[in-house]
Scaffold this active site. Structure first.
Site, PDB file in Angstrom:
ATOM      1  N   CYS A 116       0.804  -1.313  -0.150  1.00 26.99           N
ATOM      2  CA  CYS A 116       0.045  -0.204   0.135  1.00 26.99           C
ATOM      3  C   CYS A 116       0.883   1.598  -0.168  1.00 26.99           C
ATOM      4  O   CYS A 116       0.633   2.402   0.138  1.00 26.99           O
ATOM      5  CB  CYS A 116      -0.914   0.145   1.101  1.00 26.99           C
ATOM      6  SG  CYS A 116      -2.097  -0.848   0.901  1.00 26.99           S
ATOM      7  N   HIS A 256      -3.094   7.227   3.310  1.00 31.12           N
ATOM      8  CA  HIS A 256      -3.555   6.212   2.315  1.00 31.12           C
ATOM      9  C   HIS A 256      -4.778   5.926   3.696  1.00 31.12           C
ATOM     10  O   HIS A 256      -4.809   5.741   4.766  1.00 31.12           O
ATOM     11  CB  HIS A 256      -3.044   4.650   2.661  1.00 31.12           C
ATOM     12  CG  HIS A 256      -2.762   3.420   2.627  1.00 31.12           C
ATOM     13  ND1 HIS A 256      -3.448   3.159   1.553  1.00 31.12           N
ATOM     14  CD2 HIS A 256      -3.144   2.490   3.584  1.00 31.12           C
ATOM     15  CE1 HIS A 256      -3.462   1.683   1.245  1.00 31.12           C
ATOM     16  NE2 HIS A 256      -3.679   1.682   2.289  1.00 31.12           N
ATOM     17  N   ASN A 287     -10.559   0.284   0.096  1.00 29.35           N
ATOM     18  CA  ASN A 287      -8.569   0.145   0.182  1.00 29.35           C
ATOM     19  C   ASN A 287      -8.531  -0.156  -1.184  1.00 29.35           C
ATOM     20  O   ASN A 287      -8.030  -1.640  -1.383  1.00 29.35           O
ATOM     21  CB  ASN A 287      -8.258  -0.642   0.868  1.00 29.35           C
ATOM     22  CG  ASN A 287      -6.543  -0.192   1.352  1.00 29.35           C
ATOM     23  OD1 ASN A 287      -5.851   0.170  -0.043  1.00 29.35           O
ATOM     24  ND2 ASN A 287      -5.972  -1.076   2.227  1.00 29.35           N
TER      25      ASN A 287
HETATM   26  N1  COA Z   1     -17.942  -9.124   9.494  1.00 32.69           N
HETATM   27  C1  COA Z   1     -18.476  -9.256  10.516  1.00 32.69           C
HETATM   28  N2  COA Z   1     -17.626 -10.062  11.762  1.00 32.69           N
HETATM   29  C2  COA Z   1     -16.465 -10.573  11.023  1.00 32.69           C
HETATM   30  C3  COA Z   1     -15.687 -10.055  10.113  1.00 32.69           C
HETATM   31  C4  COA Z   1     -16.618  -9.218   9.009  1.00 32.69           C
HETATM   32  N3  COA Z   1     -16.194  -8.732   7.644  1.00 32.69           N
HETATM   33  N4  COA Z   1     -14.184 -10.080  10.038  1.00 32.69           N
HETATM   34  C5  COA Z   1     -14.145 -10.686  11.311  1.00 32.69           C
HETATM   35  N5  COA Z   1     -15.123 -10.618  12.271  1.00 32.69           N
HETATM   36  C6  COA Z   1     -15.306 -11.461  13.320  1.00 32.69           C
HETATM   37  C7  COA Z   1     -14.415 -11.648  13.386  1.00 32.69           C
HETATM   38  O1  COA Z   1     -14.402 -12.798  13.670  1.00 32.69           O
HETATM   39  C8  COA Z   1     -14.272 -11.543  15.333  1.00 32.69           C
HETATM   40  O2  COA Z   1     -15.297 -12.986  16.081  1.00 32.69           O
HETATM   41  P1  COA Z   1     -14.833 -12.781  17.491  1.00 32.69           P
HETATM   42  O3  COA Z   1     -14.144 -12.340  18.727  1.00 32.69           O
HETATM   43  O4  COA Z   1     -15.870 -13.858  17.288  1.00 32.69           O
HETATM   44  O5  COA Z   1     -13.495 -13.520  17.068  1.00 32.69           O
HETATM   45  C9  COA Z   1     -14.476 -10.042  15.928  1.00 32.69           C
HETATM   46  O6  COA Z   1     -15.108  -9.921  13.956  1.00 32.69           O
HETATM   47  C10 COA Z   1     -13.643  -9.021  15.895  1.00 32.69           C
HETATM   48  O7  COA Z   1     -13.020  -8.837  15.085  1.00 32.69           O
HETATM   49  P2  COA Z   1     -11.522  -8.511  14.918  1.00 32.69           P
HETATM   50  O8  COA Z   1     -10.338  -9.025  13.750  1.00 32.69           O
HETATM   51  O9  COA Z   1     -10.832  -8.104  16.476  1.00 32.69           O
HETATM   52  O10 COA Z   1     -11.949  -6.478  13.667  1.00 32.69           O
HETATM   53  P3  COA Z   1     -11.346  -5.347  13.855  1.00 32.69           P
HETATM   54  O11 COA Z   1     -11.847  -4.594  15.076  1.00 32.69           O
HETATM   55  O12 COA Z   1      -9.956  -5.502  14.447  1.00 32.69           O
HETATM   56  O13 COA Z   1     -12.112  -5.392  12.817  1.00 32.69           O
HETATM   57  C11 COA Z   1     -10.815  -5.419  11.045  1.00 32.69           C
HETATM   58  C12 COA Z   1     -11.014  -6.084  11.730  1.00 32.69           C
HETATM   59  C13 COA Z   1      -9.898  -5.972   9.906  1.00 32.69           C
HETATM   60  C14 COA Z   1     -11.724  -4.495  10.463  1.00 32.69           C
HETATM   61  C15 COA Z   1      -9.362  -4.363  11.165  1.00 32.69           C
HETATM   62  O14 COA Z   1      -8.228  -5.521  11.714  1.00 32.69           O
HETATM   63  C16 COA Z   1      -8.393  -3.766  10.430  1.00 32.69           C
HETATM   64  O15 COA Z   1      -9.024  -3.052   9.863  1.00 32.69           O
HETATM   65  N6  COA Z   1      -6.990  -4.017  10.494  1.00 32.69           N
HETATM   66  C17 COA Z   1      -6.489  -3.478   9.788  1.00 32.69           C
HETATM   67  C18 COA Z   1      -6.566  -4.201   8.042  1.00 32.69           C
HETATM   68  C19 COA Z   1      -6.147  -3.176   6.686  1.00 32.69           C
HETATM   69  O16 COA Z   1      -5.777  -2.285   6.756  1.00 32.69           O
HETATM   70  N7  COA Z   1      -5.089  -3.630   6.474  1.00 32.69           N
HETATM   71  C20 COA Z   1      -4.537  -3.128   4.576  1.00 32.69           C
HETATM   72  C21 COA Z   1      -3.517  -2.571   5.211  1.00 32.69           C
HETATM   73  S1  COA Z   1      -2.467  -1.584   3.979  1.00 32.69           S
END
Ligand code: COA
Length: 332
Positions: A116, A256, A287
């Site tokens: 990214c 970003h 993204n």
């Molecule tokens: N819809 C619903 N629930 C979801 C889900 C979705 N699309 N994806 C994950 N979950 C669930 C998980 O399984 C977890 O359930 P559990 O508590 O029963 O295990 C719960 O939601 C929380 O998951 P978690 O991973 O802690 O959520 P989060 O608050 O960290 O959000 C992201 C997840 C991916 C949105 C976040 O971690 C994120 O944005 N990370 C960076 C990703 C990114 O920017 N990547 C590119 C970088 S350049």
């Protein structure tokens, strides 16, 4: 002669017509509009549906938009740097096809991959060519057909990414405008947190890798989130300090578009209390990896004024991250 700086003198962008909404994703995976919006800030993303078109199409359309708006003769372009993680093919650089398709008959071109951060690193590379006096017109493009490397049964990745392309033209400036400073970093601590495992030299594609879906993006969202928040925010604050900038000196944060919460945390660390200074279009495009920064420039171009202070910030797989301080060079 006064010092040469590298200024952005034109921008362009392209997103495909097809819209993938959160509601539509609810039909594909176990998720909800409310969950996606509250965790990421994303409402919809664009998808390049035509299977015969790759990332170069997005890049070509973005470059054509710039060329038309700037009334630029493509034969004057010296170099095309295409930041992308999804080139048309592993070999035969997509930038070369872009050059030929837009009529950049006197240019050379190559692809640059830093996840990214590809566009930010590409700006750095392009600016160095301009500052050295070696070339006069460098087209830096960021484009990705993320939908070609996303598994639409994996809810942890498919909700985040979208397709798009954006372009910026770098030219010499003699008034001190353009790129002022940059802090670019990388750390392989993130090598396993955001990756495509198969398809490279370490694990060439095979029936098994395809069956196991190893040619798709995988990420450990929590770890990526943690590092993105701390590193992007830190480097953005550092570049302000290093250039004696305080919050009121920064006109625009061009961050970003990975996750609205990551952008908000960066703005907070920079003490930017005025939300209007924080460029945001993640709700519309998700993204788009290498394309987020030039898409922001294109969407907000009309609001920028000559002399405005822009701080760019990025974070990506690898990990790669950085911040760039740039003075805007024109009124549109
Ligand atoms: N819809 C619903 N629930 C979801 C889900 C979705 N699309 N994806 C994950 N979950 C669930 C998980 O399984 C977890 O359930 P559990 O508590 O029963 O295990 C719960 O939601 C929380 O998951 P978690 O991973 O802690 O959520 P989060 O608050 O960290 O959000 C992201 C997840 C991916 C949105 C976040 O971690 C994120 O944005 N990370 C960076 C990703 C990114 O920017 N990547 C590119 C970088 S350049």
């Amino acid at each position: 002669m006064s010092k040469i700086t590298a200024a952005i003198t034109a921008v362009g962008a392209y997103v495909p017509e097809d819209i993938l909404t959160n509601k539509k994703l609810e039909e594909l995976v176990d998720t909800s509009d409310e969950w996606i919006l509250s965790r990421t800030g994303i409402k919809e993303r664009r998808i390049l549906k035509d299977p015969s078109l790759g990332t170069s199409y997005l890049a070509i359309e973005a470059a054509k938009d710039l060329i038309n708006k700037a009334n630029l003769d493509p034969a004057e372009i010296d170099l095309i740097i295409l930041g992308t993680v999804s080139p048309d093919m592993p070999v035969a650089a997509s930038a070369v096809h872009v050059a030929s398709q837009i009529g950049a008959v006197n240019a050379f071109g190559y692809d640059l991959q830093a996840a990214c951060s590809s566009f930010l690193y590409g700006m750095s590379t392009g600016a160095a060519y301009i500052e050295s006096g070696r070339y006069k017109k460098v087209l830096v493009i960021g484009a990705d057909k993320m939908s070609s490397i996303i598994d639409y049964t994996d809810r942890t990745t498919c909700i985040i990414f979208g397709d798009g392309g954006g372009a910026a033209l770098l030219e010499p400036n003699y008034e001190g405008l353009g790129l002022q400073d940059e802090l670019l970093r990388c750390d392989s601590i993130g090598r396993n947190s955001l990756k495509i495992v198969a398809g490279g030299s370490l694990m060439p594609p095979s029936e098994e890798t395809v069956a196991k879906k190893l040619h798709y993006v995988q990420q450990d969202g929590k770890t990526v989130f943690k590092f993105a928040v701390s590193n992007m925010a830190e480097v953005s604050a550092q570049i302000m300090e290093r250039n004696n900038l305080i919050n009121k000196d920064v006109d625009w944060l061009v961050a970003h578009q990975a996750n609205k919460r990551i952008i908000d945390a960066t703005a907070k660390r920079m003490n930017l209390t005025d939300e209007d200074k924080v460029l945001m279009n993640i709700h519309r495009y998700g993204n788009t990896t290498s394309a987020t920064l030039p898409l922001l420039l294109s969407d907000y171009e009309k609001q920028f004024k000559k002399g405005d202070n822009l701080i760019f910030a990025s974070f990506g797989g690898g990990f790669t991250w950085g911040a760039t301080y740039l003075k805007w060079a024109y009124n549109s």
